[in-house]
Structures are given as structure tokens and as C-alpha cells.
Design a protein around this motif. Sequence first.
Motif, PDB file in Angstrom:
ATOM      1  N   PRO A  17       0.927  -1.298   0.479  1.00  0.00           N
ATOM      2  CA  PRO A  17       0.101   0.059  -0.024  1.00  0.00           C
ATOM      3  C   PRO A  17       0.601   0.931  -0.487  1.00  0.00           C
ATOM      4  O   PRO A  17      -0.252   2.187  -0.469  1.00  0.00           O
ATOM      5  N   GLU A  18       1.484   1.149   0.767  1.00  0.00           N
ATOM      6  CA  GLU A  18       2.806   2.860   1.038  1.00  0.00           C
ATOM      7  C   GLU A  18       3.446   2.846  -0.463  1.00  0.00           C
ATOM      8  O   GLU A  18       3.753   3.997  -0.597  1.00  0.00           O
ATOM      9  N   LYS A  19       3.717   1.829  -1.075  1.00  0.00           N
ATOM     10  CA  LYS A  19       5.026   2.135  -2.376  1.00  0.00           C
ATOM     11  C   LYS A  19       3.722   1.956  -3.483  1.00  0.00           C
ATOM     12  O   LYS A  19       4.071   3.087  -4.559  1.00  0.00           O
ATOM     13  N   TYR A  20       2.452   1.367  -2.780  1.00  0.00           N
ATOM     14  CA  TYR A  20       0.873   1.918  -3.960  1.00  0.00           C
ATOM     15  C   TYR A  20       1.234   3.437  -4.185  1.00  0.00           C
ATOM     16  O   TYR A  20       1.264   3.700  -5.272  1.00  0.00           O
ATOM     17  N   ALA A  21       1.008   4.044  -3.397  1.00  0.00           N
ATOM     18  CA  ALA A  21       0.537   5.432  -2.633  1.00  0.00           C
ATOM     19  C   ALA A  21       1.590   6.366  -3.579  1.00  0.00           C
ATOM     20  O   ALA A  21       1.462   6.988  -4.229  1.00  0.00           O
TER      21      ALA A  21
END
Length: 94
Positions: A17-21
Motif C-alpha cells: 500500500p505505501e509503495k502503491y501510494a
Amino acid sequence: MSQDERQFTVRLRGVGPEKYADIVNAVWMQMQAIGCDFTVTPDGQSDAAKLDARWDDYSGVSWTEGGRDGTPQAKAARARAHRTRNRRSADTGE
């Protein structure tokens, strides 16, 4: 979609989720910098509030923190460049 509209798709695997964001926000920033009319639409698994929160995390580097001389990273890079320049000058006797 009209003839003057274009679209591309990027599929990501193994991205949390963090890398996607980070990726979604980077695409948005790049399109904003180019200055065209665009829409970035996150996938159905995304939480808009979490994307916004990640965006807010980037503001940890600020003018207040870095002052008018720039960010701490920019100051460190200038200091390294200055040391390198001084070493070269000492080697050449300049």
C-alpha cells in the motif's frame, strides 16, 4: 473516450500500500508538472484517505526545516560537492 483522449494502463505486482501510494502520487506529480488535462484513477483497493496521508508525509521536507538554503538533503549534497572541489584544488595546487 473521444478521439482527443488517450489512456495507458500500468499493472503492478507485489507492491504494498505505501509503495502503491508513492507510485500513484508520483504519476500525479509528473502529470501536473507536464501541465496537461488529466485524471489519475486509483484502483478499487485503494483508500483515498491513505493516498492523501502518504502525500502529506512528503511534506516532512519543508522550507521551515531546511530554511532558505534548502532541504537537509540539498545541504548535505552541497557540502559533499564542496569537499570534493577542495580535494581537487589541493591535488592540483590551485
